[in-house]
Write a protein that holds these residues in place. Structure first.
Motif, PDB file in Angstrom:
ATOM      1  N   UNK A 137      -2.908   6.602  29.516  1.00 30.76           N
ATOM      2  CA  UNK A 137      -1.865   5.776  30.103  1.00 30.76           C
ATOM      3  C   UNK A 137      -1.936   4.326  29.675  1.00 30.76           C
ATOM      4  N   UNK A 138      -0.937   3.572  30.134  1.00 34.51           N
ATOM      5  CA  UNK A 138      -0.873   2.134  29.890  1.00 34.51           C
ATOM      6  C   UNK A 138      -1.820   1.431  30.844  1.00 34.51           C
ATOM      7  N   UNK A 139      -2.539   0.453  30.329  1.00 38.92           N
ATOM      8  CA  UNK A 139      -3.522  -0.269  31.127  1.00 38.92           C
ATOM      9  C   UNK A 139      -3.709  -1.651  30.502  1.00 38.92           C
ATOM     10  N   UNK A 140      -3.992  -2.648  31.327  1.00 37.52           N
ATOM     11  CA  UNK A 140      -4.258  -3.978  30.780  1.00 37.52           C
ATOM     12  C   UNK A 140      -5.685  -4.017  30.239  1.00 37.52           C
ATOM     13  N   UNK A 141      -5.979  -4.993  29.408  1.00 35.63           N
ATOM     14  CA  UNK A 141      -7.341  -5.119  28.874  1.00 35.63           C
ATOM     15  C   UNK A 141      -8.343  -5.359  29.997  1.00 35.63           C
ATOM     16  N   UNK A 142      -7.955  -6.151  30.983  1.00 30.63           N
ATOM     17  CA  UNK A 142      -8.840  -6.428  32.113  1.00 30.63           C
ATOM     18  C   UNK A 142      -9.118  -5.153  32.904  1.00 30.63           C
ATOM     19  N   UNK A 143      -8.077  -4.365  33.179  1.00 28.87           N
ATOM     20  CA  UNK A 143      -8.265  -3.101  33.898  1.00 28.87           C
ATOM     21  C   UNK A 143      -9.141  -2.152  33.092  1.00 28.87           C
ATOM     22  N   UNK A 144      -8.920  -2.118  31.772  1.00 28.02           N
ATOM     23  CA  UNK A 144      -9.696  -1.242  30.902  1.00 28.02           C
ATOM     24  C   UNK A 144     -11.181  -1.607  30.953  1.00 28.02           C
ATOM     25  N   UNK A 145     -11.491  -2.899  30.878  1.00 33.59           N
ATOM     26  CA  UNK A 145     -12.883  -3.331  30.910  1.00 33.59           C
ATOM     27  C   UNK A 145     -13.519  -2.978  32.268  1.00 33.59           C
ATOM     28  N   UNK A 146     -12.768  -3.143  33.348  1.00 38.17           N
ATOM     29  CA  UNK A 146     -13.270  -2.808  34.678  1.00 38.17           C
ATOM     30  C   UNK A 146     -13.507  -1.300  34.798  1.00 38.17           C
ATOM     31  N   UNK A 174     -14.074   0.882  32.363  1.00 39.59           N
ATOM     32  CA  UNK A 174     -15.235   1.238  31.539  1.00 39.59           C
ATOM     33  C   UNK A 174     -16.536   0.920  32.256  1.00 39.59           C
ATOM     34  N   UNK A 175     -16.598  -0.261  32.825  1.00 40.99           N
ATOM     35  CA  UNK A 175     -17.811  -0.690  33.529  1.00 40.99           C
ATOM     36  C   UNK A 175     -18.122   0.241  34.694  1.00 40.99           C
ATOM     37  N   UNK A 176     -17.108   0.590  35.468  1.00 38.21           N
ATOM     38  CA  UNK A 176     -17.308   1.465  36.615  1.00 38.21           C
ATOM     39  C   UNK A 176     -17.714   2.878  36.181  1.00 38.21           C
ATOM     40  N   UNK A 177     -17.093   3.382  35.121  1.00 40.01           N
ATOM     41  CA  UNK A 177     -17.451   4.711  34.623  1.00 40.01           C
ATOM     42  C   UNK A 177     -18.891   4.746  34.112  1.00 40.01           C
ATOM     43  N   UNK A 178     -19.274   3.708  33.409  1.00 40.93           N
ATOM     44  CA  UNK A 178     -20.603   3.693  32.803  1.00 40.93           C
ATOM     45  C   UNK A 178     -21.711   3.539  33.839  1.00 40.93           C
ATOM     46  N   UNK A 179     -21.349   3.141  35.064  1.00 41.52           N
ATOM     47  CA  UNK A 179     -22.314   3.118  36.165  1.00 41.52           C
ATOM     48  C   UNK A 179     -22.472   4.508  36.781  1.00 41.52           C
ATOM     49  N   UNK A 180     -21.469   5.369  36.599  1.00 45.91           N
ATOM     50  CA  UNK A 180     -21.490   6.723  37.173  1.00 45.91           C
ATOM     51  C   UNK A 180     -22.255   7.696  36.284  1.00 45.91           C
ATOM     52  N   UNK A 181     -22.042   7.603  34.987  1.00 45.76           N
ATOM     53  CA  UNK A 181     -22.599   8.617  34.084  1.00 45.76           C
ATOM     54  C   UNK A 181     -24.077   8.390  33.788  1.00 45.76           C
ATOM     55  N   UNK A 182     -24.701   9.415  33.252  1.00 38.57           N
ATOM     56  CA  UNK A 182     -26.063   9.331  32.724  1.00 38.57           C
ATOM     57  C   UNK A 182     -25.932   9.367  31.203  1.00 38.57           C
ATOM     58  N   UNK A 183     -26.119   8.238  30.529  1.00 39.50           N
ATOM     59  CA  UNK A 183     -25.893   8.189  29.080  1.00 39.50           C
ATOM     60  C   UNK A 183     -26.826   9.074  28.258  1.00 39.50           C
ATOM     61  N   UNK A 184     -27.881   9.580  28.869  1.00 36.32           N
ATOM     62  CA  UNK A 184     -28.782  10.478  28.143  1.00 36.32           C
ATOM     63  C   UNK A 184     -28.211  11.883  27.995  1.00 36.32           C
ATOM     64  N   UNK A 185     -27.263  12.260  28.902  1.00 35.89           N
ATOM     65  CA  UNK A 185     -26.716  13.622  28.838  1.00 35.89           C
ATOM     66  C   UNK A 185     -25.186  13.672  28.878  1.00 35.89           C
ATOM     67  N   UNK A 191     -16.241  10.945  38.269  1.00 37.06           N
ATOM     68  CA  UNK A 191     -15.559  10.436  37.073  1.00 37.06           C
ATOM     69  C   UNK A 191     -14.051  10.639  37.203  1.00 37.06           C
ATOM     70  N   UNK A 192     -13.632  11.826  37.655  1.00 36.27           N
ATOM     71  CA  UNK A 192     -12.196  12.106  37.845  1.00 36.27           C
ATOM     72  C   UNK A 192     -11.565  11.135  38.830  1.00 36.27           C
ATOM     73  N   UNK A 193     -12.217  10.926  39.953  1.00 35.92           N
ATOM     74  CA  UNK A 193     -11.674  10.014  40.965  1.00 35.92           C
ATOM     75  C   UNK A 193     -11.534   8.598  40.415  1.00 35.92           C
ATOM     76  N   UNK A 194     -12.527   8.159  39.679  1.00 35.88           N
ATOM     77  CA  UNK A 194     -12.482   6.802  39.130  1.00 35.88           C
ATOM     78  C   UNK A 194     -11.353   6.682  38.105  1.00 35.88           C
ATOM     79  N   UNK A 195     -11.233   7.650  37.212  1.00 37.83           N
ATOM     80  CA  UNK A 195     -10.179   7.591  36.202  1.00 37.83           C
ATOM     81  C   UNK A 195      -8.793   7.674  36.815  1.00 37.83           C
TER      82      UNK A 195
END
Length: 87
Positions: A35-44, A46-57, A17-21
């Protein structure tokens, strides 16, 4: 836009997660990036982070400030920012 992302993830996923952020934002405090980020970068990001985490925990919080003029930031104490201590 200005974005703050906080997270609470299992120790097995913290480094991923740290590396991705770090690709998108600046580390400002343990489990906090901003930080400052474009909407497109933000959506990308978010998508990449949500593939890393386990939403149950794990959890991610996204704070989006559309107009940074309305944001006032102050802090007291040691300023963070050296990502090398995590790796």
């Amino acid at each position: 836009m200005f974005v703050i992302i906080t997270y609470d993830v299992n120790v097995k996923r913290v480094n991923k997660v740290c590396k991705k952020l770090k690709e998108y934002l600046t580390w400002t405090q343990n489990s906090v990036f901003e930080g400052e980020i474009t909407k497109t970068q933000f959506m990308k990001c978010k998508s990449e982070l949500e593939k890393i985490i386990d939403p149950d925990v794990d959890s991610l919080y996204y704070y989006v400030v559309e107009n940074p003029k309305h944001l006032k930031k102050t802090f007291v104490g040691a300023e963070k920012g050296d990502m090398d201590i995590f790796f």
